[in-house]
Design a protein around this motif. Structure first.
Motif, PDB file in Angstrom:
ATOM      1  N   PRO A  58      42.866  41.244  38.749  1.00 20.36           N
ATOM      2  CA  PRO A  58      42.254  40.442  39.820  1.00 20.36           C
ATOM      3  C   PRO A  58      42.643  38.962  39.753  1.00 20.36           C
ATOM      4  N   TYR A  59      42.761  38.422  38.545  1.00 21.83           N
ATOM      5  CA  TYR A  59      43.151  37.032  38.412  1.00 21.83           C
ATOM      6  C   TYR A  59      44.592  36.819  38.851  1.00 21.83           C
ATOM      7  N   ALA A  60      45.449  37.773  38.579  1.00 20.76           N
ATOM      8  CA  ALA A  60      46.837  37.672  39.026  1.00 20.76           C
ATOM      9  C   ALA A  60      46.897  37.625  40.550  1.00 20.76           C
ATOM     10  N   PHE A  61      46.132  38.479  41.210  1.00 17.93           N
ATOM     11  CA  PHE A  61      46.099  38.460  42.676  1.00 17.93           C
ATOM     12  C   PHE A  61      45.532  37.146  43.199  1.00 17.93           C
ATOM     13  N   MET A  62      44.488  36.628  42.559  1.00 17.50           N
ATOM     14  CA  MET A  62      43.916  35.354  42.997  1.00 17.50           C
ATOM     15  C   MET A  62      44.944  34.232  42.865  1.00 17.50           C
TER      16      MET A  62
END
Length: 69
Positions: A58-62
């Protein structure tokens, strides 16, 4: 009967009951303000819920979406 506690140590049932009792008494011997402070400290050190459940994805997508803006 043996019981495994955190850290992988094996204990007999009597030792386990003694350990739980000591932990309980140690906890309730502390002043209430100190217990609250310790709880909030542990809560602050905990990773965010999204990261804890789903890892780095999720952090990579953010990060990707933030860079596009």
């Amino acid at each position: 009967m043996t019981i495994m506690i955190q850290g992988g140590a094996l204990m007999s049932t009597n030792d386990y009951v003694k350990y739980i009792t000591q932990t309980f008494v140690k906890h309730f011997d502390q002043p209430k303000s100190e217990r609250r402070e310790l709880r909030s400290k542990r809560k602050d050190e905990r990773p965010p819920l999204l990261y804890h459940w789903f890892g780095v994805i999720p952090y990579a997508f953010m990060m990707i979406f933030k860079k596009r803006r």
